[in-house]
Design a protein around this motif. Structure first.
Motif, PDB file in Angstrom:
ATOM      1  N   MET A   1      20.299   6.925  39.662  1.00 40.37           N
ATOM      2  CA  MET A   1      19.148   6.034  39.620  1.00 40.37           C
ATOM      3  C   MET A   1      18.184   6.525  38.545  1.00 40.37           C
ATOM      4  N   LYS A   2      17.454   5.605  37.978  1.00 42.73           N
ATOM      5  CA  LYS A   2      16.481   5.944  36.938  1.00 42.73           C
ATOM      6  C   LYS A   2      15.224   6.527  37.574  1.00 42.73           C
ATOM      7  N   ILE A   3      14.324   7.025  36.762  1.00 40.63           N
ATOM      8  CA  ILE A   3      13.151   7.746  37.239  1.00 40.63           C
ATOM      9  C   ILE A   3      12.262   6.877  38.141  1.00 40.63           C
ATOM     10  N   GLY A   4      12.105   5.593  37.807  1.00 44.01           N
ATOM     11  CA  GLY A   4      11.293   4.715  38.640  1.00 44.01           C
ATOM     12  C   GLY A   4      11.890   4.538  40.020  1.00 44.01           C
ATOM     13  N   GLU A   5      13.214   4.405  40.073  1.00 42.25           N
ATOM     14  CA  GLU A   5      13.896   4.267  41.362  1.00 42.25           C
ATOM     15  C   GLU A   5      13.781   5.569  42.165  1.00 42.25           C
ATOM     16  N   ALA A   6      13.942   6.696  41.479  1.00 40.55           N
ATOM     17  CA  ALA A   6      13.819   7.992  42.148  1.00 40.55           C
ATOM     18  C   ALA A   6      12.398   8.194  42.664  1.00 40.55           C
ATOM     19  N   SER A   7      11.437   7.726  41.896  1.00 40.79           N
ATOM     20  CA  SER A   7      10.040   7.814  42.310  1.00 40.79           C
ATOM     21  C   SER A   7       9.813   7.025  43.596  1.00 40.79           C
ATOM     22  N   ARG A   8      10.316   5.808  43.630  1.00 41.18           N
ATOM     23  CA  ARG A   8      10.166   4.982  44.838  1.00 41.18           C
ATOM     24  C   ARG A   8      10.919   5.583  46.018  1.00 41.18           C
ATOM     25  N   ALA A   9      12.126   6.089  45.779  1.00 43.11           N
ATOM     26  CA  ALA A   9      12.950   6.641  46.854  1.00 43.11           C
ATOM     27  C   ALA A   9      12.346   7.911  47.445  1.00 43.11           C
ATOM     28  N   SER A  10      11.664   8.691  46.613  1.00 45.51           N
ATOM     29  CA  SER A  10      11.126   9.977  47.069  1.00 45.51           C
ATOM     30  C   SER A  10       9.648   9.920  47.442  1.00 45.51           C
ATOM     31  N   GLY A  11       8.953   8.882  46.963  1.00 49.56           N
ATOM     32  CA  GLY A  11       7.515   8.826  47.187  1.00 49.56           C
ATOM     33  C   GLY A  11       6.740   9.757  46.271  1.00 49.56           C
ATOM     34  N   VAL A  12       7.390  10.264  45.239  1.00 49.30           N
ATOM     35  CA  VAL A  12       6.783  11.169  44.270  1.00 49.30           C
ATOM     36  C   VAL A  12       6.652  10.413  42.951  1.00 49.30           C
ATOM     37  N   SER A  13       5.526  10.563  42.286  1.00 47.81           N
ATOM     38  CA  SER A  13       5.309   9.835  41.037  1.00 47.81           C
ATOM     39  C   SER A  13       6.309  10.270  39.965  1.00 47.81           C
ATOM     40  N   ALA A  14       6.549   9.391  39.003  1.00 47.41           N
ATOM     41  CA  ALA A  14       7.426   9.717  37.877  1.00 47.41           C
ATOM     42  C   ALA A  14       6.871  10.927  37.128  1.00 47.41           C
ATOM     43  N   ARG A  15       5.564  10.994  37.022  1.00 46.76           N
ATOM     44  CA  ARG A  15       4.934  12.136  36.344  1.00 46.76           C
ATOM     45  C   ARG A  15       5.263  13.439  37.068  1.00 46.76           C
ATOM     46  N   SER A  16       5.212  13.416  38.419  1.00 45.28           N
ATOM     47  CA  SER A  16       5.555  14.613  39.193  1.00 45.28           C
ATOM     48  C   SER A  16       7.020  14.971  39.031  1.00 45.28           C
ATOM     49  N   LEU A  17       7.881  13.964  38.969  1.00 46.73           N
ATOM     50  CA  LEU A  17       9.307  14.238  38.767  1.00 46.73           C
ATOM     51  C   LEU A  17       9.528  14.947  37.434  1.00 46.73           C
ATOM     52  N   ARG A  18       8.832  14.495  36.400  1.00 46.18           N
ATOM     53  CA  ARG A  18       8.946  15.155  35.089  1.00 46.18           C
ATOM     54  C   ARG A  18       8.411  16.590  35.164  1.00 46.18           C
ATOM     55  N   TYR A  19       7.316  16.771  35.889  1.00 50.27           N
ATOM     56  CA  TYR A  19       6.738  18.114  36.064  1.00 50.27           C
ATOM     57  C   TYR A  19       7.733  19.024  36.791  1.00 50.27           C
ATOM     58  N   TYR A  20       8.334  18.524  37.883  1.00 48.18           N
ATOM     59  CA  TYR A  20       9.318  19.331  38.613  1.00 48.18           C
ATOM     60  C   TYR A  20      10.465  19.739  37.686  1.00 48.18           C
ATOM     61  N   GLU A  21      10.874  18.813  36.826  1.00 47.23           N
ATOM     62  CA  GLU A  21      11.937  19.127  35.879  1.00 47.23           C
ATOM     63  C   GLU A  21      11.460  20.171  34.873  1.00 47.23           C
ATOM     64  N   ASP A  22      10.269  20.001  34.319  1.00 45.37           N
ATOM     65  CA  ASP A  22       9.715  20.963  33.357  1.00 45.37           C
ATOM     66  C   ASP A  22       9.614  22.357  33.958  1.00 45.37           C
ATOM     67  N   GLU A  23       9.298  22.420  35.241  1.00 43.78           N
ATOM     68  CA  GLU A  23       9.142  23.708  35.920  1.00 43.78           C
ATOM     69  C   GLU A  23      10.478  24.290  36.397  1.00 43.78           C
ATOM     70  N   GLY A  24      11.570  23.554  36.197  1.00 44.50           N
ATOM     71  CA  GLY A  24      12.883  24.054  36.596  1.00 44.50           C
ATOM     72  C   GLY A  24      13.170  23.900  38.079  1.00 44.50           C
ATOM     73  N   LEU A  25      12.422  23.041  38.751  1.00 38.65           N
ATOM     74  CA  LEU A  25      12.617  22.843  40.189  1.00 38.65           C
ATOM     75  C   LEU A  25      13.735  21.846  40.476  1.00 38.65           C
ATOM     76  N   ILE A  26      13.962  20.921  39.561  1.00 40.42           N
ATOM     77  CA  ILE A  26      15.054  19.962  39.672  1.00 40.42           C
ATOM     78  C   ILE A  26      15.734  19.834  38.320  1.00 40.42           C
ATOM     79  N   VAL A  27      16.968  19.388  38.349  1.00 35.62           N
ATOM     80  CA  VAL A  27      17.714  19.179  37.113  1.00 35.62           C
ATOM     81  C   VAL A  27      18.435  17.834  37.228  1.00 35.62           C
ATOM     82  N   PRO A  28      17.763  16.749  36.826  1.00 29.90           N
ATOM     83  CA  PRO A  28      18.450  15.453  36.878  1.00 29.90           C
ATOM     84  C   PRO A  28      19.516  15.382  35.788  1.00 29.90           C
ATOM     85  N   GLY A  29      20.499  14.532  36.034  1.00 33.01           N
ATOM     86  CA  GLY A  29      21.506  14.309  35.009  1.00 33.01           C
ATOM     87  C   GLY A  29      20.920  13.470  33.883  1.00 33.01           C
TER      88      GLY A  29
END
Length: 132
Positions: free
Chosen positions: A1-29
């Motif tokens: 799923m794309k970032i917007g879908e992941a944002s809706r599915a998780s309840g976390v903003s797209a900006r937070s998802l990018r932050y989690y990735e930048d911090e090495g907390l998640i690694v999306p494909g």
């Protein structure tokens, strides 16, 4: 799923998802066009990360000790094959660190509760001497 879908599915903003990735907390494909591709396990990990952050755990501790998406410690950017003995040790260490953090938090809460009780007693006493 794309970032917007992941944002809706998780309840976390797209900006937070990018932050989690930048911090090495998640690694999306990544898709062929470079867009992020979030699988269900990454969204599930986002929910865990968000819960730990909301509990007050520092990003550093989550990044360093939470088993990575591949079963490795430290954000999981590597290519481990699964949850082996080393990952089990990391998971046990992570749980010890979380318990230690919780215990330190409980001790701080106890101190603050004692201070609050002392202030309440003072206010009761001060109120009774001023005719309240």
């Amino acid at each position: 799923m794309k970032i917007g879908e992941a944002s809706r599915a998780s309840g976390v903003s797209a900006r937070s998802l990018r932050y989690y990735e930048d911090e090495g907390l998640i690694v999306p494909g990544r898709l062929d066009n470079g867009f992020r591709d979030y699988c269900r396990s990454t969204v599930d990990r986002v929910l865990v990360v968000r819960s730990l952050l909301e509990s007050g755990l520092p990003v550093r501790l989550i990044r360093e000790l939470m088993p990575g998406p591949t079963g490795e410690s430290g954000g999981g950017a590597g290519g481990g094959a699964g949850m082996g003995t080393g990952a089990d040790a990391v998971c046990a260490e992570f749980l010890r660190e979380v318990r230690s953090y919780r215990d330190r938090l409980a001790a701080r809460i106890a101190v603050l509760s004692d201070r609050q009780a002392a202030l309440d007693a003072y206010l009761r006493e001060a109120g009774s001497t001023t005719g309240r």
